[in-house]
Design an enzyme around this catalytic site. Structure first.
Site, short mmCIF file in Angstrom:
data_model
loop_
_atom_site.label_atom_id
_atom_site.label_comp_id
_atom_site.label_asym_id
_atom_site.label_seq_id
_atom_site.Cartn_x
_atom_site.Cartn_y
_atom_site.Cartn_z
N GLU A 35 -6.66 12.09 -4.05
CA GLU A 35 -5.52 11.36 -3.47
C GLU A 35 -4.86 12.21 -2.39
O GLU A 35 -4.53 13.36 -2.63
CB GLU A 35 -4.53 11.00 -4.58
N ARG A 109 6.39 -1.43 -6.92
CA ARG A 109 5.08 -0.79 -6.88
C ARG A 109 5.13 0.62 -7.47
O ARG A 109 4.20 1.05 -8.15
CB ARG A 109 4.55 -0.72 -5.45
N TYR A 218 12.32 -11.76 -5.43
CA TYR A 218 12.19 -11.73 -6.89
C TYR A 218 12.74 -10.42 -7.42
O TYR A 218 12.75 -9.40 -6.73
CB TYR A 218 10.72 -11.92 -7.33
C1 LIG Z 1 2.60 3.78 -0.13
C2 LIG Z 1 2.21 2.36 -0.40
C3 LIG Z 1 3.20 1.40 -0.62
C4 LIG Z 1 2.85 0.07 -0.86
N1 LIG Z 1 3.82 -0.83 -1.10
C5 LIG Z 1 3.51 -2.11 -1.43
C6 LIG Z 1 4.52 -3.05 -1.77
O1 LIG Z 1 5.68 -2.73 -1.77
N2 LIG Z 1 4.16 -4.32 -2.08
C7 LIG Z 1 2.84 -4.71 -2.10
O2 LIG Z 1 2.56 -5.87 -2.42
N3 LIG Z 1 1.87 -3.83 -1.77
C8 LIG Z 1 2.17 -2.55 -1.45
N4 LIG Z 1 1.19 -1.64 -1.12
C9 LIG Z 1 -0.18 -2.13 -1.09
C10 LIG Z 1 -0.75 -2.32 -2.46
O3 LIG Z 1 -0.48 -1.22 -3.28
C11 LIG Z 1 -2.24 -2.47 -2.30
O4 LIG Z 1 -2.55 -3.36 -1.27
C12 LIG Z 1 -2.88 -3.04 -3.52
O5 LIG Z 1 -2.27 -2.54 -4.66
C13 LIG Z 1 -4.35 -2.68 -3.51
O6 LIG Z 1 -4.50 -1.41 -4.08
P1 LIG Z 1 -5.47 -0.33 -3.51
O7 LIG Z 1 -5.68 0.64 -4.61
O8 LIG Z 1 -6.66 -0.98 -2.88
O9 LIG Z 1 -4.70 0.37 -2.34
P2 LIG Z 1 -3.36 1.19 -2.33
O10 LIG Z 1 -2.51 0.87 -3.49
O11 LIG Z 1 -2.85 1.03 -0.95
O12 LIG Z 1 -3.85 2.71 -2.55
C14 LIG Z 1 -4.62 3.46 -1.63
C15 LIG Z 1 -4.43 4.92 -1.97
O13 LIG Z 1 -5.37 5.68 -1.23
C16 LIG Z 1 -4.72 6.82 -0.70
N5 LIG Z 1 -5.49 7.22 0.47
C17 LIG Z 1 -5.56 6.61 1.68
N6 LIG Z 1 -6.44 7.25 2.48
C18 LIG Z 1 -6.94 8.28 1.75
C19 LIG Z 1 -7.90 9.29 2.01
N7 LIG Z 1 -8.53 9.36 3.19
N8 LIG Z 1 -8.19 10.19 1.04
C20 LIG Z 1 -7.56 10.13 -0.17
N9 LIG Z 1 -6.63 9.19 -0.47
C21 LIG Z 1 -6.34 8.27 0.48
C22 LIG Z 1 -3.31 6.35 -0.41
O14 LIG Z 1 -2.40 7.44 -0.34
C23 LIG Z 1 -3.05 5.46 -1.62
O15 LIG Z 1 -2.53 6.18 -2.70
C24 LIG Z 1 1.48 -0.31 -0.87
C25 LIG Z 1 0.49 0.66 -0.65
C26 LIG Z 1 0.84 1.99 -0.43
C27 LIG Z 1 -0.23 3.04 -0.21
#
Ligand SMILES: Cc1cc2nc3c(=O)[nH]c(=O)nc-3n(C[C@H](O)[C@H](O)[C@H](O)COP(=O)(O)OP(=O)(O)OC[C@H]3O[C@@H](n4cnc5c(N)ncnc54)[C@H](O)[C@@H]3O)c2cc1C
Length: 240
Positions: A35, A109, A218
């Site tokens: 991460e 979140r 909400y």
């Molecule tokens: C900081 C943040 C805040 C968010 N806030 C909201 C919100 O308020 N409401 C909502 O609906 N959705 C929000 N989202 C989006 C939502 O969490 C995601 O779209 C959804 O949960 C899908 O999850 P995911 O695991 O695919 O991606 P995410 O939850 O976006 O997680 C991706 C993770 O990968 C990490 N990352 C990125 N690039 C790299 C890399 N090169 N190497 C290592 N790690 C990396 C990021 O730091 C993050 O922790 C947010 C995402 C983030 C990162």
């Protein structure tokens, strides 16, 4: 003797990455979650979890960890955004839980992420590696190696790209794949619920429909705050 599964690397410790690590960990498969952040930032705003999502979280043993911070809205109330007239109400709350076998919840979140982190900490099979931003991936023999810009390496038998919308892993393995802007931009805010006027104080998901725009709100943080999201056409599709 049963063949031992090889360590799985997970790029990204967001919602998907931590959930994948928990699912694999419960099956006895070791993971390293790489991460880029320190895991301690309280970022984001509200997230709605439908019964399909909460059922998956219950199966993974995560629901209990987030329930204290979650809110169970009583209904989705749909309004005409111009006149304010209430158009329809869809019951949620206990009736939705009975109907779908799992609750409809809204939460911050950061609370969902913290709940996932708490569960990973109880799983010996999950290794969290904060401050590791994956910048390169290579195969070495039958191993996959992920690297960060400082040259640190993580090795495993396979790698899951869970590094979000602006995925580095996707750009490395499928550089031809590009994001397509939907044409709309979401603006969000959190406000304390105490003292809000009606109907914004109601324990519901509010949806206001307007021309080329809509507003959703909400309760989150167990009901202390109201998450407000306005979606309107326009913007440039850049990372906010
Ligand atoms: C900081 C943040 C805040 C968010 N806030 C909201 C919100 O308020 N409401 C909502 O609906 N959705 C929000 N989202 C989006 C939502 O969490 C995601 O779209 C959804 O949960 C899908 O999850 P995911 O695991 O695919 O991606 P995410 O939850 O976006 O997680 C991706 C993770 O990968 C990490 N990352 C990125 N690039 C790299 C890399 N090169 N190497 C290592 N790690 C990396 C990021 O730091 C993050 O922790 C947010 C995402 C983030 C990162």
């Amino acid at each position: 003797m049963a063949k031992r599964e090889r360590r799985v690397l997970i790029a990204g410790g967001g919602i998907g990455g931590l959930a994948a690590a928990i699912a694999l960990g419960r099956g006895g498969i070791e993971t390293s979650v790489l991460e880029r952040s320190s895991f301690t930032e309280e970022t984001g705003a509200g997230i709605q979890l439908g019964p399909n999502a909460t059922r998956a979280l219950a199966t993974l043993g995560i629901l209990e960890a987030i329930e204290p911070f979650a809110f169970m809205p009583e209904a989705i109330c749909i309004h005409d955004g111009i006149s304010g007239r209430r158009l329809q109400s869809v019951p949620l709350g206990k009736s939705a839980e009975e109907r779908y076998g799992a609750p409809y919840l809204t939460l911050h979140r950061a609370d969902l992420h913290a709940g996932l982190r708490t569960v990973t900490q109880g799983l010996a099979a999950v290794e969290l590696r904060p401050n590791f931003a994956v910048t390169a991936i290579e195969t070495r023999g039958d191993e996959v190696v992920a690297k960060d810009a400082a040259g640190s390496e993580a090795k495993g038998g396979s790698l899951i790209g869970a590094d979000g919308l602006w995925s580095t892993v996707r750009s490395l393995v499928a550089p031809e794949a590009s994001l397509r802007f939907t044409g709309a931009t979401a603006w969000r805010a959190l406000v304390p619920r105490k003292g809000l006027p009606s109907p914004f104080d109601a324990p519901v998901v509010g949806l206001w429909l307007g021309p080329r725009a809509h507003l959703v709100h909400y309760p989150v943080r167990g009901g202390d705050d109201l998450n407000v999201v306005a979606v309107a056409e326009g913007g440039v599709g850049s990372q906010g």
